[in-house]
Design an enzyme around this catalytic site. Structure first.
Site, PDB file in Angstrom:
ATOM      1  N   SER A 138      20.085  59.226  56.428  1.00 24.69           N
ATOM      2  CA  SER A 138      18.658  59.687  56.933  1.00 24.69           C
ATOM      3  C   SER A 138      18.743  60.987  56.568  1.00 24.69           C
ATOM      4  O   SER A 138      19.814  61.838  56.715  1.00 24.69           O
ATOM      5  CB  SER A 138      18.670  59.355  58.357  1.00 24.69           C
ATOM      6  N   TYR A 151      21.669  58.847  67.415  1.00 24.35           N
ATOM      7  CA  TYR A 151      20.859  58.299  65.970  1.00 24.35           C
ATOM      8  C   TYR A 151      21.254  59.347  65.110  1.00 24.35           C
ATOM      9  O   TYR A 151      22.012  58.928  64.030  1.00 24.35           O
ATOM     10  CB  TYR A 151      19.462  58.208  65.995  1.00 24.35           C
TER      11      TYR A 151
END
Length: 248
Positions: A138, A151
């Protein structure tokens, strides 16, 4: 990586980016096996897209991953591509005692899951004439989001893991590629499909497929929208991007 003629296991490809890439790979002339936890969802995907196969597995359970390996390689001895796609994204507030459970579940899914998949499949893939492992990180691996600390941390860890995995496999037939999405219109964190700041899913998938085709030796697949995060530290604007993402 060649983008056609592969046999691809999408581990965690039942929604969002995973499903969209599975469909793009399928249309590009690859054999695609989608694996996930929800049988009903998998059955619906297979019913709607002729030729796509599916397997049920739990990415947080190592025994389930081992069963997935045995099943898929028995059915598809030509398997040459693994996409470790599974992931969850949930907000956390460190002062909330319940957030520890969220953090632990995030690590089990986003970090231990892909690592276990790599350990299960890599010895098999290394015996193929040519093979590919794709991990999915990400933009938050490079500039974290304060609302999702674990995360962001797991994605940074997968980036680091991918770098070392690539180096360890440099003398094998296995190519290792990291895909780093920006904020994309998916339901990964609630209903984000109407977020105007997010990249439309179809645009993201199209750019990824174009980059895979035009840059077959790439180590990272970086769409334009993620480059601000990816190179923030190198470009000297890390604090600016971090603060903007933090909403202050």
């Amino acid at each position: 990586m060649k983008i056609t003629g592969n046999t691809i296991l999408m581990a965690g490809g039942t929604s969002g980016i995973g499903l969209e890439l599975a469909l793009r790979f399928h249309r590009a002339g690859n054999k695609v096996i989608v694996a996930g936890r929800r049988r009903e969802t998998l059955e619906a995907i297979a019913a709607e897209h002729d030729g796509i196969e599916y397997e049920v597995f739990d990415v947080t359970d190592n025994a389930s991953i081992r069963r997935l390996f045995e099943t898929v390689t028995a059915k598809h001895p030509e398997l040459d591509t693994l996409v470790a796609m599974a992931g969850i994204m949930r907000p956390e507030r460190i002062l909330d005692p319940e957030s520890l459970t969220t953090a632990e579940e995030t690590v089990a899914t986003n970090l231990l899951g892909p690592i276990r998949l790599v350990h299960a499949f890599t010895p098999f893939l290394a015996r193929q004439p040519a093979a590919t492992i794709l991990t999915v990180t990400s933009g938050l691996a490079y500039v974290p989001l304060t609302a999702t600390p674990t995360y962001s941390a797991t994605k940074a860890a997968i980036h680091s893991y991918t770098e070392t995995l690539r180096e360890q496999l440099r003398d094998t037939p296995v190519q290792v590629i990291e895909i780093a999405p920006p904020l994309t219109r998916t339901r990964l964190m609630g209903d984000g499909t109407d977020n105007d700041r997010a990249m439309p899913l179809d645009e993201f998938a199209s750019e990824v497929m174009e980059l895979l085709e035009t840059e077959p030796d790439a180590n990272q697949i970086l769409v334009e929208r993620v480059k601000r995060q990816r190179w923030a530290e190198a470009n000297g604007n890390y604090d600016e991007v971090f603060t903007l993402q933090a909403g202050r």
